[in-house]
Write an enzyme that holds these catalytic residues in place. Structure first.
Site, PDB file in Angstrom:
ATOM      1  N   ASP A  92      61.748  61.214  22.613  1.00  0.00           N
ATOM      2  CA  ASP A  92      60.357  61.066  23.054  1.00  0.00           C
ATOM      3  C   ASP A  92      60.172  61.777  24.398  1.00  0.00           C
ATOM      4  OD1 ASP A  92      60.395  57.634  24.342  1.00  0.00           O
ATOM      5  OD2 ASP A  92      61.432  59.443  24.973  1.00  0.00           O
ATOM      6  N   SER A  93      58.963  61.676  24.957  1.00  0.00           N
ATOM      7  CA  SER A  93      58.650  62.522  26.113  1.00  0.00           C
ATOM      8  C   SER A  93      59.536  62.200  27.310  1.00  0.00           C
ATOM      9  CB  SER A  93      57.182  62.380  26.479  1.00  0.00           C
ATOM     10  OG  SER A  93      56.833  61.016  26.590  1.00  0.00           O
TER      11      SER A  93
END
Lengths: 136, 132
Positions: A92-93
């Site tokens: 994820d980010s």
């Protein structure tokens, strides 16, 4: 930027023959360099520089892949030089930012925010590090 | 001095979730860049690697990932900045840093799990996060 990329390509094609008018050390260096055009290019562009850390692309690729493999959340089988962090590797980010920070540590760089936001896949990371003049 | 430079002079006021998210990533990068200093201050070279510290910071940030209110995120960021300031200006001690970030919550819960056999699921979830 284009000129910097073209320069090694152009210099690779230049060959100087060692002429007897050169002084001794130059002749020896030129003779050695003429047989290795890449070393000659480096010698011509930065003859007395102590900054001789010139990363080849394979070395950059290997080290970036190692950085990625040592991340705990990355699946080792999916790591290849074309992987996208979020789509292929399922990060994820926040993980992406963590990987970029790990790359910063590995190559002793400091990547500004604007550039770091754009790095979201392996090809982009490899290209950024290869083009960075201070990558070590 | 590092702590005076790091002190938040203007209170954080994020207009949108996107801005708050951006601030979180900035904070994370700032914390990661302080890791070499932290490892030197507390002599953590033999105890933990920078990569493990990065993961542990990311884990702490991820504990609050469900929050959507920008003002709450600002408050959490303020607390995070305060914690980072405390650690970097050596206001904490080595055992604090090791206990909270190297071993982490996981280590402590594992230690107590064998002792209290009747540890309930509710308690385990309560120890990990406020939101469950």
């Amino acid at each position: 930027m284009a000129a910097a990329a073209l320069r090694p390509a152009i210099l690779r094609r230049i060959r100087l023959s060692p002429s007897p008018s050169f002084s001794q050390p130059f002749a020896a260096a030129a003779a050695a360099a003429a047989s290795h055009p890449h070393a000659l290019a480096r010698w011509l562009s930065r003859p007395m520089s102590s900054h001789d850390a010139h990363l080849t692309r394979e070395e950059v690729v290997d080290r970036v892949l190692d950085v990625l493999k040592s991340h705990p959340k990355v699946d080792l089988s999916k790591v290849n030089p074309d992987a996208h962090f979020e789509k292929d590797l399922g990060l994820d980010s926040l993980d992406t930012v963590e990987v970029v920070m790990a790359i910063e540590e590995e190559f002793k760089l400091e990547i500004p925010d604007r550039e770091a936001d754009k790095i979201d896949s392996l090809p982009l990371a490899i290209e950024y590090v290869s083009n960075h003049p201070m990558a070590a | 001095m590092a702590f005076t430079m790091r002190a938040v002079k203007v209170p954080l006021n994020s207009a949108s979730l996107e801005e708050a998210r951006h601030r979180v990533f900035d904070f994370f990068k700032q914390a990661c860049r302080s890791i070499p200093t932290i490892m030197e201050i507390y002599n953590l070279e033999d105890v933990v690697t920078p990569a493990q510290l990065r993961s542990s910071i990311a884990k702490q940030i991820r504990r609050n990932q469900e929050v959507t209110n920008p003002k709450v995120i600002d408050m959490l960021l303020f607390k995070g900045m305060e914690e980072l300031n405390n650690i970097v200006e050596h206001a904490k001690q080595r055992h604090h840093v090791i206990g909270q970030y190297v071993i982490g919550e996981q280590g402590l819960v594992k230690d107590t799990a064998s002792k209290d056999q009747g540890g309930s699921e509710f308690l385990k979830k309560f120890y990990t996060s406020n939101y469950f």
